[in-house]
Design an enzyme around this catalytic site. Structure first.
Site, mmCIF file in Angstrom:
data_model
loop_
_atom_site.group_PDB
_atom_site.id
_atom_site.type_symbol
_atom_site.label_atom_id
_atom_site.label_comp_id
_atom_site.label_asym_id
_atom_site.label_seq_id
_atom_site.Cartn_x
_atom_site.Cartn_y
_atom_site.Cartn_z
ATOM 1 N N ARG A 1 -2.409 -9.190 6.807
ATOM 2 C CA ARG A 1 -3.425 -9.878 5.985
ATOM 3 C C ARG A 1 -3.375 -9.419 4.533
ATOM 4 O O ARG A 1 -3.451 -10.227 3.616
ATOM 5 C CB ARG A 1 -4.816 -9.696 6.582
ATOM 6 C CG ARG A 1 -5.550 -8.430 6.217
ATOM 7 C CD ARG A 1 -7.038 -8.535 6.493
ATOM 8 N NE ARG A 1 -7.351 -8.467 7.891
ATOM 9 C CZ ARG A 1 -7.593 -7.338 8.561
ATOM 10 N NH1 ARG A 1 -7.525 -6.167 7.946
ATOM 11 N NH2 ARG A 1 -7.892 -7.358 9.835
ATOM 12 N N ASP A 2 -3.217 -8.107 4.349
ATOM 13 C CA ASP A 2 -3.213 -7.596 2.972
ATOM 14 C C ASP A 2 -2.102 -8.254 2.166
ATOM 15 O O ASP A 2 -2.292 -8.667 1.025
ATOM 16 C CB ASP A 2 -2.986 -6.078 2.957
ATOM 17 C CG ASP A 2 -4.168 -5.307 3.526
ATOM 18 O OD1 ASP A 2 -5.150 -5.942 3.946
ATOM 19 O OD2 ASP A 2 -4.100 -4.070 3.568
ATOM 20 N N ARG B 1 0.862 -1.192 0.000
ATOM 21 C CA ARG B 1 0.000 0.000 0.000
ATOM 22 C C ARG B 1 0.900 1.244 0.000
ATOM 23 O O ARG B 1 0.575 2.283 0.576
ATOM 24 C CB ARG B 1 -0.933 0.008 1.227
ATOM 25 C CG ARG B 1 -1.794 -1.237 1.365
ATOM 26 C CD ARG B 1 -2.739 -1.450 0.167
ATOM 27 N NE ARG B 1 -3.462 -2.721 0.247
ATOM 28 C CZ ARG B 1 -3.052 -3.857 -0.311
ATOM 29 N NH1 ARG B 1 -1.926 -3.905 -1.024
ATOM 30 N NH2 ARG B 1 -3.779 -4.951 -0.172
ATOM 31 N N TRP C 1 -11.210 -9.804 9.188
ATOM 32 C CA TRP C 1 -10.933 -9.165 7.887
ATOM 33 C C TRP C 1 -11.494 -7.747 7.851
ATOM 34 O O TRP C 1 -10.920 -6.834 7.253
ATOM 35 C CB TRP C 1 -11.557 -10.011 6.757
ATOM 36 C CG TRP C 1 -11.580 -9.228 5.466
ATOM 37 C CD1 TRP C 1 -10.561 -9.119 4.560
ATOM 38 C CD2 TRP C 1 -12.646 -8.395 4.995
ATOM 39 N NE1 TRP C 1 -10.936 -8.284 3.545
ATOM 40 C CE2 TRP C 1 -12.210 -7.824 3.784
ATOM 41 C CE3 TRP C 1 -13.925 -8.087 5.455
ATOM 42 C CZ2 TRP C 1 -12.998 -6.967 3.033
ATOM 43 C CZ3 TRP C 1 -14.721 -7.217 4.717
ATOM 44 C CH2 TRP C 1 -14.250 -6.675 3.515
ATOM 45 N N ARG D 1 2.511 4.752 5.520
ATOM 46 C CA ARG D 1 2.523 3.470 6.221
ATOM 47 C C ARG D 1 3.938 2.886 6.184
ATOM 48 O O ARG D 1 4.504 2.710 5.105
ATOM 49 C CB ARG D 1 1.560 2.512 5.522
ATOM 50 C CG ARG D 1 1.143 1.356 6.415
ATOM 51 C CD ARG D 1 0.447 0.314 5.600
ATOM 52 N NE ARG D 1 -0.982 0.515 5.528
ATOM 53 C CZ ARG D 1 -1.818 -0.450 5.106
ATOM 54 N NH1 ARG D 1 -1.367 -1.613 4.751
ATOM 55 N NH2 ARG D 1 -3.106 -0.210 5.043
ATOM 56 N N GLY E 1 -6.643 -5.223 -1.952
ATOM 57 C CA GLY E 1 -6.693 -6.683 -1.958
ATOM 58 C C GLY E 1 -7.672 -7.230 -2.989
ATOM 59 O O GLY E 1 -7.663 -8.430 -3.286
ATOM 60 N N ASP F 1 -11.952 -4.370 9.112
ATOM 61 C CA ASP F 1 -11.284 -3.435 10.036
ATOM 62 C C ASP F 1 -12.279 -2.684 10.903
ATOM 63 O O ASP F 1 -11.895 -2.059 11.883
ATOM 64 C CB ASP F 1 -10.487 -2.398 9.228
ATOM 65 C CG ASP F 1 -9.170 -2.972 8.753
ATOM 66 O OD1 ASP F 1 -8.661 -3.907 9.386
ATOM 67 O OD2 ASP F 1 -8.653 -2.479 7.731
#
Ligand code: IFM
Length: 797
Positions: free
Chosen positions: A356-357, A340, A487, A350, A706, A489
Site C-alpha cells: 500500500r505504501d 522506507r 490502511w 525492511r 505516505g 495497521d
C-alpha cells in the site's frame, strides 16, 4: 522560534541556527548509494541496503553522530572547530553557521575566527560514491596557516547490527592502508582466495586538491582515549599519528595543511565510497580538476529542478508555494525512490516494499513525472497475486510470476507478513487513474503484466481481480472484511470483521473501473459493476451511517466500531473523508460528516485519526492500544489522513476549510513553532502528538511517510483543483476566499499550461467562466485535444 527559512528561489531550506531541536536531515544519492546527512553533518551512507550495505557508522537514537566531519585548525593558535557546527560545537556567539539543504545536496557554510568555510556534500548523479567539497577563505587581514582534517567512520562490516554488537567477529575482519592520497579499508580481505569471496569489501576516503600531511585508519588513534568527535586528539595535537587499524575499529582520517593569504580561497574534496584501490584511484583522479564539482552540482540541480518545475504555483501563501513547488514535491520523490529504506528512524532492515505504501507513494509524483511513475506501477501490478490481492511486502528481489503468497507459510517466514491486508490492491485504482489521466496513455489499460505467483493479465484484468479479491471476502453486512489490516495497521478485523474504509475504497474503485470499462465498451462488466456497486452503496448507507458520521466498521462479533455511543474511538477520520472522496456520501451526509470531523477531531495541528484514544474500552483487534494516548494510530494526528481531509473539503468546495487543514498540518506553516514541532519544517512526518500528550504538536518519523503523497494529492487535486482524467483536465480550485488571484504553470501531456485563476468576489469554490487561449469554454473541463504546445488558461471563480 525558528531556526531557518525557505529560500524559495533556490529551492533550499537554510538553517541559520544549528542548535535545532533535532537533526534536520537531507537525502543524497539514491538507495544504490544512499547518504543521509543532517545539518550538522551527522549521518550515514550505504550501498544498496541501509541494514546490509552500511559503510558509514551512525548510532541511532543518539545525538546525531558520527558523521562526515571536516575539522579546521588554526596551526598558530591551536584553536580548532568543525566545518559544521557539530561535532566541535563552538559557542554560537562566535561561530556562525548556515546549512543550505537543497535538492540532493547540502552545503554547510561557517564563519569562525576570520575563516569562512563551505562544505558541500552530494552524490553525483548516477554515481555510487559521495563528494565533500571544502572551500576555505581567509576573511581576516593576516596570513593564516590551517590544518584541515576529513574524518569518516567506516563500519567494520556491511551489516549494521553486526558492526554494532557482534564485536567478537567484526573487529577482526577489517584493516586499513594508506595509499598516498587515501585511506583504503578492506573487509575480509583474504576472502578472494577462499571462503565466501562476496564478503570481501573495500572502501576508501580520499583527498584531492591538497596534499595529505598525516593520516589515521584507526578510530581510537584519531579520537584518543576517553575523547569523542568534539575533541579528537589528532586535531588537538595538529597531526594524525599515521596509525592504521588492525583488529580494531577503522576509520578514514586525512589531514592536509594550507596557507591562506588575506582574502584567499582554497578548495579541496574528500571522496568516499565502496571501491577497491584501482577503482578509487580512478575516481579520485577524475576530480583533479575540481571544477568538476561545480558541473556535477549544476547537473544535480538541473535534474531535480527540471522535475519539480513541471508544476509551479504562485499563490498568496508562501507556505503553500514552498511545499508544493519544492519540499513536499521533493519529499514525494524521496519516498517514491527510497520507499522506507533508510532514515534516522528506519535503519534499512525492511527487505522490500510495502504494497500500500508504495502504490500510494507513486501518486505523489504522477503530476511531475508520469513516466517514472509508470515503471513502478507496472512493478506493483506484478506484485499482485492472481487472486487479486497485493503481496503485503514485495521483496527487493521480487520475481514476478514465481513468488510465494500469504497463502504459503514460506511467504510469512520470509517476510514476516502472515496474511493478506484488505486494502492493498485497492490503492491501484486512484494511482492508475491518475497515471492515465496525467499521461493520456490510455493503452496502458491493455498492457499485459504478470501476476506475482503465476499467470498474467492486462492492467484491466488486474483491476477486475482486485475487485474480486474484496468481493470474495465480504462479511455479514456484505462489506469487505478487514483481514490482517486495512490502511490502519492497528485495526485487525480478521475474516469476519468489516471495514467501512475499505468498503468506501471499494465503492470508489468500482467507479474508476466503470470509466475504464465504458472506454473499452465492456457492457457486460459495466452491468456487473452497476449492480454490485449499488448493493455495496446501499449496505454502507444502511449499516454505516449514524446520524452525523460514518462508523469505522464491525468487529468479528458484529459489534460496531466507531459508534457515537462508544466511550472511546467514537469518531474516526478516514471514513468521513473517504465517504466524500469515494462519491458515496450525499451532500447532506458529506456536510455533516465533515462538520463532525471539525468539531470532534480537529486540533491546532490537524485532525486526529480518531478520538477519544483507546484506553479502557478497546477490543482485541484494536492494536492502537499499544501506543500512548494521542500517539500514532491511538488518537494521534496521523499525517497521511490530513491529505484526505484536505481533498474531501476541497471536493465539497470548502476552500477555507481545506486550506485551514493544510496550514494546521503543514511543516512550513510550523516554521516558527520549531521547538514544539521538533521535526524538520520542510518535511512531513508520520504523525503529530495530539491533545492528551504533554508534548502536543510534536511530530515524529521524518521523511519516509505516505503523508508526502496524500497531502500532495490533497493540495494539487483538491485545493488547486487540477484533476486530469481520461480525456483532459478539469480545473476546480477550492481556495481560501482571500486568495484574489494565483497562477499555475503546469506541463500536461507534454503541453505547457499557464493558468491564471481570478477570484475577485472572494469565492472558495466553484467557477464562473473558463477561457482557453482566449476562447470561452462551455465548462471548466479542457479536452487534451484542444491544447496547443503553449496555452493561456483563465479561470474566473
Ligand atoms: O497505512 C499504514 C502504513 O502502511 C504504515 N504506517 C502506518 C499507516 C497507518 O497504520
Amino acid at each position: 522560534m525558528n531556526y531557518g527559512f525557505f529560500d524559495e528561489k533556490n529551492r533550499e531550506y537554510v538553517i541559520t541556527n544549528p542548535n535545532t531541536p533535532a537533526p534536520w536531515a537531507n537525502y543524497l544519492g539514491s538507495p544504490e548509494y544512499g547518504a543521509i546527512i543532517s545539518h550538522n553533518a551527522g549521518g550515514y551512507s550505504f550501498v544498496k541496503s541501509g541494514a546490509n550495505g552500511r559503510i558509514l557508522r551512525y548510532v541511532f537514537n543518539q545525538e546525531d553522530k558520527p558523521g562526515r566531519y571536516i575539522y579546521l585548525r588554526d596551526d598558530e593558535t591551536s584553536d580548532y572547530w568543525s566545518a559544521s557546527w557539530q561535532p566541535v560545537g563552538k559557542s554560537l556567539e562566535t561561530y556562525k553557521s548556515e546549512c543550505h539543504h537543497g535538492t540532493a545536496y547540502t552545503n554547510i557554510k561557517a564563519d569562525y575566527s576570520g575563516i569562512h568555510s563551505e562544505a558541500l556534500y552530494y552524490v553525483p548523479l548516477n554515481k555510487t560514491y559521495e563528494v565533500w567539497r571544502l572551500k576555505v577563505t581567509n576573511t581576516s587581514d593576516r596570513p593564516r596557516n590551517l590544518s584541515v582534517f576529513g574524518y569518516a567512520e567506516f563500519t567494520n562490516e556491511n551489516n549494521y547490527e553486526n558492526d554494532q554488537v557482534n564485536l567478537q567477529y567484526t573487529l577482526f575482519i577489517t584493516r586499513t592502508y594508506f595509499k598516498g592520497n587515501k585511506i583504503l579499508q578492506t573487509i575480509n580481505e583474504n576472502c578472494h582466495k577462499g571462503c565466501n569471496g562476496s564478503n570481501r569489501k573495500e572502501r576508501f576516503l580520499g583527498l584531492v586538491g591538497s596534499e595529505v600531511a598525516s593520516y589515521n585508519g584507526d578510530k581510537a588513534s584519531f579520537l584518543g582515549r576517553y575523547r569523542s568527535y568534539g575533541n579528537p586528539i589528532a586535531v588537538e595535537k595538529g597531526a594524525c599519528d599515521n596509525v592504521l587499524n588492525y583488529n580494531s575499529n577503522g576509520c578514514g582520517a586525512l589531514q592536509t595543511k594550507i596557507t591562506l593569504a588575506p582574502g584567499e580561497t582554497k578548495e579541496m574534496a574528500f571522496v568516499l565510497g565502496q571501491y577497491n584501490d584501482e577503482e578509487s584511484a580512478a575516481i579520485l583522479s577524475s576530480y583533479e580538476n575540481l571544477s568538476k564539482v561545480d558541473q556535477e552540482l549544476e547537473e544535480l540541480k538541473a535534474y531535480w529542478h527540471g522535475k519539480l518545475s513541471n508544476l509551479y504555483v504562485q499563490t498568496p501563501s508562501s507556505e503553500f508555494n514552498n511545499m508544493i513547488n519544492t519540499w513536499n514535491a521533493y519529499q514525494c520523490f524521496i519516498t517514491f525512490i527510497w520507499s522506507r529504506a533508510a532514515s534516522f528512524i528506519y535503519c534499512g532492515l525492511r527487505n522490500g516494499y510495502g504494497y500500500r505504501d508504495t502504490v500510494q507513494d507513486i501518486q505523489g509524483i504522477i503530476h511531475l513525472d508520469p513516466e517514472m511513475a509508470k515503471e513502478k506501477i507496472i512493478f506493483m501490478l506484478s506484485a499482485q497475486v492472481d487472486n487479486g490481492g497485493g503481496l503485503p511486502l514485495v521483496k527487493f528481489d521480487h520475481n514476478a510470476g514465481h513468488e510465494d503468497t500469504p497463502d504459503d507459510p514460506s511467504y510469512a517466514q520470509a517476510t514476516g507478513h502472515p496474511a493478506y491486508r484488505a486494502d492493498d490492491a485497492l490503492w491501484l485504482f486512484p494511482t492508475i487513474l491518475k497515471y492515465i489521466g496525467e499521461s493520456g496513455d490510455k493503452d496502458f489499460i491493455n498492457e499485459v503484466i504478470p501476476y506475482a505467483n503465476k499467470d498474467e493479465g492486462t492492467v484491466y484484468d488486474h483491476l477486475k481481480r482486485a475487485i474480486n479479491f474484496s468481493m470474495e471476502r465480504l462479511g455479514a453486512h456484505h462489506m469487505p472484511a478487514g483481514l490482517h489490516a486495512d490502511w490502519n495497521d492497528c485495526l485487525r478485523l480478521g475474516k469476519k470483521g468489516e471495514s467501512s474504509f475499505v468498503a468506501l475504497q471499494l465503492y470508489y474503485a468500482m467507479s474508476v473501473l466503470r470509466d475504464f470499462a465504458s472506454d473499452l465498451n465492456d457492457t457486460d462488466y459495466i452491468a456487473y459493476l452497476d449492480e454490485v456497486q449499488k448493493v455495496l452503496g446501499d449496505t454502507i448507507q444502511e449499516n454505516c451511517w449514524e446520524d452525523d458520521r460514518f462508523i469505522r466498521g464491525f468487529k468479528e462479533d458484529g459489534e460496531v466500531i466507531g459508534s457515537k455511543k462508544d466511550p472511546e474511538a467514537s469518531m474516526w477520520l478516514n471514513p468521513q473523508s473517504w465517504s466524500v472522496i469515494s462519491g458515496l456520501a450525499t451532500k447532506e451526509q458529506a456536510e455533516k460528516a465533515l462538520e463532525s470531523v471539525y468539531r470532534e477531531l480537529n486540533t491546532k495541528y490537524g485532525a486526529r485519526v480518531m478520538a477519544p484514544s483507546y484506553k479502557d474500552h478497546a477490543f482485541d483487534g484494536a492494536l492502537a492500544l499499544l501506543f500512548n494516548g494521542s500517539t500514532k494510530e491511538n488518537g494521534g494526528i496521523f499525517s497521511q489522513p490530513q491529505g484526505w481531509i484536505i481533498l474531501a473539503e476541497a471536493l465539497m468546495g470548502h476552500g477555507n476549510r481545506a486550506f485551514e487543514y493544510f496550514m494546521e498540518s503543514s511543516p512550513a506553516a510550523q516554521n516558527d513553532n520549531a521547538d514544539v514541532r521538533i521535526l524538520e519544517p520542510y518535511v512531513h512526518g508520520q504523525f503529530t502528538e495530539s491533545v492528551e500528550s504533554p508534548f502536543e504538536g510534536r511530530s515524529h518519523v521524518h521523511w519516509l511517510t505516505g503523508t508526502a503523497s496524500t497531502v500532495m494529492v490533497g493540495c494539487v487535486e483538491g485545493i488547486l483543483g487540477l484533476r486530469p482524467d481520461l480525456d483532459g483536465i478539469k480545473l476546480e480550485p477550492a481556495i481560501p476566499s482571500d486568495w484574489k488571484t494565483f497562477t499555475m504553470d503546469k506541463v500536461f501531456r507534454g503541453k505547457k499550461l499557464h493558468i491564471t485563476v481570478n477570484n475577485p468576489s472572494g469565492a472558495e469554490g466553484g467557477y464562473k467562466a473558463c477561457y482557453l487561449n482566449g476562447d470561452k469554454l462551455d465548462s471548466n473541463y479542457i479536452f487534451a485535444a484542444a491544447l496547443k504546445d503553449e496555452n493561456e488558461i483563465i479561470l474566473e471563480m
